[in-house]
Design a protein around this motif. Structure first.
Motif, PDB file in Angstrom:
ATOM      1  N   GLN A 131       3.018 -15.301  -9.376  1.00  0.00           N
ATOM      2  CA  GLN A 131       2.383 -15.388 -10.696  1.00  0.00           C
ATOM      3  C   GLN A 131       3.131 -16.348 -11.614  1.00  0.00           C
ATOM      4  N   LEU A 132       4.455 -16.387 -11.492  1.00  0.00           N
ATOM      5  CA  LEU A 132       5.226 -17.340 -12.284  1.00  0.00           C
ATOM      6  C   LEU A 132       4.887 -18.770 -11.884  1.00  0.00           C
ATOM      7  N   GLU A 133       4.828 -19.009 -10.585  1.00  0.00           N
ATOM      8  CA  GLU A 133       4.530 -20.367 -10.119  1.00  0.00           C
ATOM      9  C   GLU A 133       3.136 -20.808 -10.544  1.00  0.00           C
ATOM     10  N   ALA A 134       2.184 -19.880 -10.540  1.00  0.00           N
ATOM     11  CA  ALA A 134       0.801 -20.230 -10.896  1.00  0.00           C
ATOM     12  C   ALA A 134       0.646 -20.551 -12.374  1.00  0.00           C
ATOM     13  N   THR A 135       1.593 -20.098 -13.195  1.00  0.00           N
ATOM     14  CA  THR A 135       1.437 -20.249 -14.653  1.00  0.00           C
ATOM     15  C   THR A 135       2.615 -20.967 -15.319  1.00  0.00           C
ATOM     16  N   ARG A 136       3.517 -21.543 -14.519  1.00  0.00           N
ATOM     17  CA  ARG A 136       4.723 -22.146 -15.075  1.00  0.00           C
ATOM     18  C   ARG A 136       4.454 -23.473 -15.792  1.00  0.00           C
ATOM     19  N   ALA A 137       3.550 -24.280 -15.273  1.00  0.00           N
ATOM     20  CA  ALA A 137       3.291 -25.602 -15.846  1.00  0.00           C
ATOM     21  C   ALA A 137       2.861 -25.476 -17.306  1.00  0.00           C
ATOM     22  N   ALA A 138       3.246 -26.474 -18.101  1.00  0.00           N
ATOM     23  CA  ALA A 138       2.962 -26.432 -19.539  1.00  0.00           C
ATOM     24  C   ALA A 138       1.477 -26.298 -19.825  1.00  0.00           C
ATOM     25  N   ASP A 139       0.643 -26.951 -18.988  1.00  0.00           N
ATOM     26  CA  ASP A 139      -0.803 -26.894 -19.210  1.00  0.00           C
ATOM     27  C   ASP A 139      -1.451 -25.695 -18.527  1.00  0.00           C
ATOM     28  N   LYS A 140      -0.643 -24.804 -17.929  1.00  0.00           N
ATOM     29  CA  LYS A 140      -1.168 -23.617 -17.263  1.00  0.00           C
ATOM     30  C   LYS A 140      -0.527 -22.331 -17.809  1.00  0.00           C
ATOM     31  N   GLY A 141      -0.047 -22.394 -19.030  1.00  0.00           N
ATOM     32  CA  GLY A 141       0.506 -21.211 -19.672  1.00  0.00           C
ATOM     33  C   GLY A 141       1.948 -21.336 -20.080  1.00  0.00           C
ATOM     34  N   GLY A 142       2.709 -22.186 -19.366  1.00  0.00           N
ATOM     35  CA  GLY A 142       4.114 -22.383 -19.709  1.00  0.00           C
ATOM     36  C   GLY A 142       4.969 -21.148 -19.522  1.00  0.00           C
ATOM     37  N   ALA A 143       4.714 -20.347 -18.507  1.00  0.00           N
ATOM     38  CA  ALA A 143       5.461 -19.104 -18.288  1.00  0.00           C
ATOM     39  C   ALA A 143       6.911 -19.382 -17.917  1.00  0.00           C
ATOM     40  N   GLN A 144       7.802 -18.532 -18.431  1.00  0.00           N
ATOM     41  CA  GLN A 144       9.224 -18.593 -18.098  1.00  0.00           C
ATOM     42  C   GLN A 144       9.649 -17.462 -17.170  1.00  0.00           C
ATOM     43  N   LEU A 145       8.869 -16.401 -17.129  1.00  0.00           N
ATOM     44  CA  LEU A 145       9.134 -15.270 -16.239  1.00  0.00           C
ATOM     45  C   LEU A 145       7.829 -14.512 -16.022  1.00  0.00           C
ATOM     46  N   ALA A 146       7.822 -13.649 -15.012  1.00  0.00           N
ATOM     47  CA  ALA A 146       6.622 -12.859 -14.710  1.00  0.00           C
ATOM     48  C   ALA A 146       7.007 -11.424 -14.421  1.00  0.00           C
ATOM     49  N   LEU A 147       6.107 -10.510 -14.786  1.00  0.00           N
ATOM     50  CA  LEU A 147       6.291  -9.074 -14.564  1.00  0.00           C
ATOM     51  C   LEU A 147       5.089  -8.532 -13.797  1.00  0.00           C
ATOM     52  N   MET A 148       5.323  -7.612 -12.869  1.00  0.00           N
ATOM     53  CA  MET A 148       4.254  -7.021 -12.067  1.00  0.00           C
ATOM     54  C   MET A 148       4.400  -5.504 -12.045  1.00  0.00           C
ATOM     55  N   ASN A 149       3.307  -4.783 -12.330  1.00  0.00           N
ATOM     56  CA  ASN A 149       3.354  -3.319 -12.288  1.00  0.00           C
ATOM     57  C   ASN A 149       3.353  -2.823 -10.844  1.00  0.00           C
ATOM     58  N   PRO A 150       4.213  -1.860 -10.512  1.00  0.00           N
ATOM     59  CA  PRO A 150       4.320  -1.406  -9.119  1.00  0.00           C
ATOM     60  C   PRO A 150       3.042  -0.772  -8.588  1.00  0.00           C
TER      61      PRO A 150
END
Length: 623
Positions: free
Chosen positions: A442-461
C-alpha cells in the motif's frame, strides 16, 4: 420469488409469528426491552439439552412417548469457503492424551455437506442452524460472484435458518436483501445465461438490526421450526458493535441494538404465542482457554474455560431461551454457562470456514412444549471435525466445478512467486510477515507525489483473511501466487486512502491499538517498512506503546509535524476503534488494497526470483 419444491418445504417448516414485525415498531436504540428477572424462571421451566444431528428433513416418530429428542446441527462463520481453506486457515487442533495438540486438515463444503447428511441419519427430528457470517470476506470463488455460489450451496446442504453476522453487511442492506429474496446483481447482472439467482431458501434473522427511520427490523426477527407437532423458535441477532467493524456505507441507515435485551423481547413474544422451546443464534462469541476444538471449557466449573462478550451475554439472556449458538470469534467451544436463574444452558461455537459442526440434542417435552433442562444438567453438545478423509458430496463438487469454470479466467492468473508460506491469519505474533507485505504494497502504491505522497502505511489485522501458501492449491505449481489466492487474503477490495495526520494523531492511533475498546483484545496494526516502535505488553492500556519509541526512518515522530499516511478506507473511517485515523485531512483515494497487493507481488517477484517472507521485525515486543 417464484415457488419451487425446496422453498415450499422450507415454508412449511419455518413460520414467522404474525405479530413480530408489527411489535417491532417499539424497538429503539433508547428503549430496548429489559432483561427478564431471574425470579420469573420457575421449576416448570426446567430443561435439559443433549446431543444430536439433523435438519428438519427427518421422518418423524410416534407420539407415544412424552419426550422426543430433536437434533440441532449448527455452524458459524463460513465466509464463503466452498473449497477447503489453505494453510493454517484449513486446520483445527485436537487435544492429545499427552497434552500436545494435533493439527487436522478440515473444511470445504463438499465435506461439510457430507458430514451433515451423515449426521442426520437415524434422527427423525433434526434442524440445522447457523450463527452468521455465511458470506463476506469470501475467497474469489464465492466473492467474485457476490456470494451467490455460497447461498446456493447452503440451500443444497439443507440450512434451515441463520442469524445475520457483521459481514452480511459488507455490501450494504440492499445486497443482503437480494441474497435473501433473490434477483440478479444490480450492477454485474446474471452470471449464467438463462439463470436468475433465486435467493436463500432459509431465513436470515436480524432481530436487533432496525431501520433508523421506522424502528422496524430489516429482516425477520425470529422463525419457528415445526415438525410433527414439535415447535422450536429461533431468534437471530448480530453483535451490537457491527458498525465498528463494517464500513460506514454497509450500515448506513441502520441501528444495532443490545443482543441480550433484544433476545429477551422476542423470547417473550414467542412465549405468548405458545412457543416455549427457543434457541438464540448470536453472532457474537468468546475466547476459550485452549485452541483445541475438543477442549473442556466447563473445567474447573461450568463455562469457566471461556471468556469474552458471549460469556456476559449468556448470563443475561432470559431463561426462556434453551440454547445459544454463537460465532464471530472463529473459536471452538461447547460450554455450559448458567442462565440468570442458575440453570445450566449450552453455549456453542464451531470455529469457522466449515471446519467443524456442533451436534446438540434438545429433549422436547410434548406436554409442556418446552425443552427439558434440569438443575444439574444441560445440553451434551459436542463439536465434530469436518475432516477431508470422508467422501465428498457429489452435488457440491458439481457446484464448485461449475462456478470455477466461470471464475477460471480471473482466478488462475499468476500474480507473483514466493519462496515459502507467508503467514497472515495463521501468524501467532502481533506483527505478521503478510501484514508487513501488505503494508509495504500500500505504501508503494501511494508513495509517488501524484499518487498521494504517502510516507508510511497502516493495515488492520482483521482485514488479512488468510495466509499466502507456498503449496499449490491447483495446477499452478508450488510457490505460484494466483489472483484467486491474493483475493482470498484481501477480499474486501477496499480502496486505499492517503490522509494527512499530525504526529500527535498518529501516536494516538498507535496507542488506540491497546487502549479504549481495544484494551481487552488488542488490534495491532501492521506497519510499512521504516516505521518502528516498541510494544511493551508488561504495561497496561495506552502505556503499552511508548510514544518516544515510535520512529519513521530512524527519526522520532514529531507530534507537531504532519505525515502522509496510507491505509484502507475502513481504517480511514475510524474502523476497529481507531478514531484518531478518522481525523485525517487532505484525503487522496488510490487503488484498491487488492490491486496494490497484486501489483507489488508482480513487481517484486518472478519464477526465477521468488519473494521471501518479510522478517516481521518492525515492532519490538516486550513480554
Amino acid at each position: 420469488m417464484s415457488p419451487r419444491p425446496q422453498r415450499r418445504r422450507t415454508t412449511r417448516r419455518l413460520t414467522v409469528g404474525a405479530a413480530a414485525l408489527a411489535a417491532a415498531v417499539g424497538i429503539t436504540a433508547a428503549a430496548p426491552a429489559g432483561a427478564e428477572p431471574a425470579a420469573t424462571a420457575t421449576a416448570a421451566h426446567a430443561r435439559h439439552t443433549g446431543h444430536g444431528h439433523g435438519n428438519g428433513h427427518g421422518h418423524g416418530g410416534g407420539h407415544a412417548s412424552r419426550t422426543v429428542d430433536v437434533q440441532l446441527l449448527s455452524f458459524n462463520d463460513f465466509h464463503g469457503n466452498l473449497e477447503p481453506p489453505q494453510g493454517s486457515a484449513g486446520t483445527v487442533e485436537e487435544q492429545q492424551a499427552d497434552g500436545s495438540k494435533k493439527k487436522i486438515a478440515a473444511g470445504g463444503v463438499e465435506y461439510l455437506a457430507n458430514a451433515l447428511r451423515t449426521a442426520r441419519k437415524g434422527h427423525p427430528y433434526s434442524v440445522t442452524a447457523a450463527a452468521g457470517d455465511m458470506v463476506g470476506a469470501s475467497p474469489l470463488l464465492s466473492g467474485l460472484f457476490h456470494d451467490e455460489p455460497t447461498i446456493e450451496a447452503m440451500n443444497k446442504l439443507g440450512l434451515d435458518v441463520t442469524s445475520v453476522g457483521n459481514h452480511e453487511f459488507d455490501e450494504g442492506r440492499a445486497e443482503l436483501t437480494r441474497l435473501q429474496k433473490g434477483g440478479c446483481h444490480p450492477t454485474d447482472g446474471c452470471y449464467e445465461k438463462g439463470k436468475r439467482f433465486k435467493g436463500a431458501d432459509f431465513p436470515y434473522l436480524a432481530a436487533n438490526v432496525t431501520d433508523e427511520k421506522t424502528g422496524r427490523p430489516i429482516l425477520k426477527p425470529y422463525t419457528v421450526w415445526k415438525h410433527k407437532g414439535v415447535k422450536i423458535g429461533f431468534i437471530g441477532v448480530t453483535l451490537e458493535g457491527t458498525p465498528d467493524v463494517v464500513s460506514a456505507n454497509g450500515v448506513k441507515g441502520l441501528k444495532f441494538h443490545d443482543e441480550a435485551e433484544t433476545i429477551d423481547r422476542y423470547a417473550k413474544e414467542l412465549d405468548r404465542q405458545g412457543v416455549k422451546s427457543i434457541v438464540a443464534l448470536i453472532h457474537e462469541g468468546g475466547m476459550p482457554a485452549s485452541t483445541a476444538y475438543d477442549y473442556d471449557c466447563d473445567s474447573p466449573g461450568p463455562g469457566a474455560g471461556v471468556s469474552g462478550p458471549i460469556a456476559e451475554i449468556a448470563k443475561k439472556v432470559t431463561p426462556k431461551v434453551d440454547a445459544l449458538v454463537t460465532g464471530h470469534t472463529h473459536q471452538a467451544y461447547a460450554c455450559t454457562i448458567p442462565d440468570p436463574s442458575g440453570m445450566p444452558r449450552t453455549v456453542t461455537s464451531a470455529s469457522s470456514f466449515g471446519k467443524l459442526y456442533t451436534d446438540t440434542t434438545l429433549t422436547y417435552d410434548r406436554r409442556t412444549k418446552d425443552i427439558v433442562r434440569t438443575s444439574v444438567k444441560s445440553a451434551t453438545a459436542r463439536n465434530h471435525v469436518v475432516n477431508r478423509t470422508q467422501p465428498k458430496a457429489a452435488d457440491m463438487t458439481a457446484l464448485i466445478q461449475r462456478w470455477n469454470k466461470l471464475a477460471a479466467p480471473v482466478a488462475n492468473k499468476p500474480v507473483g512467486y514466493i519462496t515459502a508460506d507467508i503467514l497472515g491469519r495463521g501468524a501467532t505474533t502481533p506483527e505478521s510477515p503478510l501484514g508487513d507485505l501488505i503494508s509495504d504494497a500500500q505504501l508503494e502504491a501511494t508513495r509517488a507525489a501524484d499518487k498521494g505522497g504517502a510516507q508510511l502505511a497502516l493495515m488492520n489485522p482483521g482485514g488479512i483473511r488468510s495466509d499466502l501458501a507456498h503449496k499449490a492449491s491447483g495446477s499452478e505449481g508450488d510457490g505460484v501466487v494466483t489472483y484467486g489466492e491474493a483475493f482470498t487474503v484481501q477480499p474486501f477490495t477496499n480502496l486505499t486512502h492517503v490522509v494527512t495526520l499530525t504526529g500527535a494523531q498518529l501516536l494516538t492511533a498507535l496507542q488506540q491499538q491497546v487502549s479504549g475498546p481495544n484494551e481487552a483484545s488488542p488490534k495491532i496494526l501492521q506497519v510499512s517498512a521504516g516505521l518502528t516502535y516498541t510494544l511493551d505488553l508488561t504495561k497496561a492500556g495506552a502505556n503499552r506503546v511508548a510514544k518516544d519509541s515510535v520512529r519513521l526512518d530512524g527519526k522520532p515522530i514529531d507530534p507537531a509535524k504532519t505525515y502522509r499516511v496510507a491505509m484502507n478506507e475502513f481504517l480511514a473511517g475510524g474502523g476497529d476503534g481507531f478514531t484518531a485515523l478518522k481525523e485525517g485531512k487532505d484525503k487522496y483515494v488510490g487503488p484498491s488494497d487488492l490491486d496494490a497487493l497484486t501489483a507489488y507481488l508482480t513487481a517484486h517477484s518472478s519464477a526465477a526470483s521468488p519473494l521471501a517472507p518479510p522478517k516481521a521485525d518492525r515492532i519490538t515486543v516486550v513480554k
